[in-house]
Design an enzyme around this catalytic site. Sequence first.
Site, mmCIF file in Angstrom:
data_model
loop_
_atom_site.group_PDB
_atom_site.id
_atom_site.type_symbol
_atom_site.label_atom_id
_atom_site.label_comp_id
_atom_site.label_asym_id
_atom_site.label_seq_id
_atom_site.Cartn_x
_atom_site.Cartn_y
_atom_site.Cartn_z
ATOM 1 N N LYS A 19 -16.616 -42.691 137.378
ATOM 2 C CA LYS A 19 -17.560 -42.466 136.269
ATOM 3 C C LYS A 19 -17.082 -41.429 135.268
ATOM 4 O O LYS A 19 -17.150 -41.629 134.069
ATOM 5 C CB LYS A 19 -18.845 -41.883 136.853
ATOM 6 C CG LYS A 19 -19.996 -42.752 136.913
ATOM 7 C CD LYS A 19 -21.232 -42.040 137.449
ATOM 8 C CE LYS A 19 -21.085 -41.142 138.623
ATOM 9 N NZ LYS A 19 -21.158 -39.786 138.631
ATOM 10 N N ARG A 94 -30.296 -39.154 138.305
ATOM 11 C CA ARG A 94 -29.920 -39.361 139.700
ATOM 12 C C ARG A 94 -31.126 -39.611 140.584
ATOM 13 O O ARG A 94 -30.961 -39.888 141.774
ATOM 14 C CB ARG A 94 -29.205 -38.121 140.219
ATOM 15 C CG ARG A 94 -27.676 -38.246 140.262
ATOM 16 C CD ARG A 94 -27.155 -36.935 140.737
ATOM 17 N NE ARG A 94 -25.887 -36.871 141.368
ATOM 18 C CZ ARG A 94 -24.739 -36.583 140.745
ATOM 19 N NH1 ARG A 94 -24.689 -36.482 139.446
ATOM 20 N NH2 ARG A 94 -23.635 -36.422 141.428
ATOM 21 N N ARG A 133 -8.399 -36.235 144.832
ATOM 22 C CA ARG A 133 -8.766 -35.764 143.492
ATOM 23 C C ARG A 133 -8.455 -34.280 143.321
ATOM 24 O O ARG A 133 -8.733 -33.470 144.186
ATOM 25 C CB ARG A 133 -10.262 -36.007 143.287
ATOM 26 C CG ARG A 133 -10.781 -35.437 141.996
ATOM 27 C CD ARG A 133 -12.026 -36.119 141.571
ATOM 28 N NE ARG A 133 -13.204 -35.615 142.255
ATOM 29 C CZ ARG A 133 -14.444 -35.979 141.925
ATOM 30 N NH1 ARG A 133 -14.636 -36.865 140.958
ATOM 31 N NH2 ARG A 133 -15.476 -35.500 142.578
ATOM 32 N N ARG A 166 -12.044 -29.804 144.485
ATOM 33 C CA ARG A 166 -13.427 -29.353 144.402
ATOM 34 C C ARG A 166 -13.965 -29.098 145.799
ATOM 35 O O ARG A 166 -13.720 -29.880 146.705
ATOM 36 C CB ARG A 166 -14.277 -30.453 143.742
ATOM 37 C CG ARG A 166 -14.402 -30.287 142.255
ATOM 38 C CD ARG A 166 -15.061 -31.463 141.605
ATOM 39 N NE ARG A 166 -16.377 -31.792 142.151
ATOM 40 C CZ ARG A 166 -17.192 -32.684 141.597
ATOM 41 N NH1 ARG A 166 -16.818 -33.324 140.489
ATOM 42 N NH2 ARG A 166 -18.354 -32.959 142.128
ATOM 43 N N ARG A 177 -22.881 -36.396 150.042
ATOM 44 C CA ARG A 177 -23.090 -36.849 148.658
ATOM 45 C C ARG A 177 -23.302 -38.365 148.617
ATOM 46 O O ARG A 177 -24.112 -38.861 147.840
ATOM 47 C CB ARG A 177 -21.887 -36.448 147.789
ATOM 48 C CG ARG A 177 -21.837 -34.938 147.545
ATOM 49 C CD ARG A 177 -20.493 -34.496 147.023
ATOM 50 N NE ARG A 177 -20.198 -35.001 145.699
ATOM 51 C CZ ARG A 177 -18.971 -35.131 145.208
ATOM 52 N NH1 ARG A 177 -17.917 -34.806 145.939
ATOM 53 N NH2 ARG A 177 -18.788 -35.572 144.001
#
Length: 221
Positions: A19, A94, A133, A166, A177
């Site tokens: 996204k 969300r 990532r 992160r 998550r």
Amino acid sequence: MDDQRAVRLVLLGAPGSGKGTQGETLSSRLGVPRFSTGDILREEVRLDSELGRKAQALMGQGRLVPDDLILAMVAERMEGSEAALGFILDGFPRTQAQAEGLERMLAERNWGLDGVLEIRVPEEAVVRRLAGRWVCPDCDGVYHEDSRPSRRAGVCDRCGGRLVQRGDDRPEVVRNRLRVYQEETAPLREYYRVRGLLRPVDGQGSPEEVLERLMAFLDSR
Ligand code: AMP
């Protein structure tokens, strides 16, 4: 105002669906700002603001920040002059309460959404993506070991910052998550489907392939 430019989109998709990357590219292609509630919150944490202090622990556990705080943050962006150009919302809404809040904010301005693009990626692929990532804490640049490596390992192409993983990309937080996404956010598919706005897009393949699919929807409007 040129109608072609005032495009208003929501990007829906699990963490790791791509996204953020697609949102950035679409934002520069379409010339409209991207509002990412995750980026705004990370900035507040960096600034050690009151909002940042409230959000930090929840974010570290992969839990959602309360709706009233998020809605106030987005309302502030909507009041800014940038939003009149249109926008891409990334990571918001969300929850159903956030979707309803957004609907009210848009109605007050006689604005409507052009579409809710849902980027769909199987869960195993999402976990792999998040594990590889790397992000730049200075400018929020995002890289991936496989699909989008930085030119120099560990260094941001854009600003030269040192890349880090992160904290919420750790496997145990990722699982949380994804669970929160399934429970709180996935029901928004139905919310937007009944409003005729949902456009599912296959999120597998290279970022360029996914972008092409997103653009195909935008061109067909
Ligand atoms: P993201 O970068 O979109 O994955 O967001 C990172 C974290 O920020 C999330 O795991 C949440 O803790 C928080 N967050 C971001 N956007 C929202 C939102 N719209 N509602 C609640 N919490 C959010």
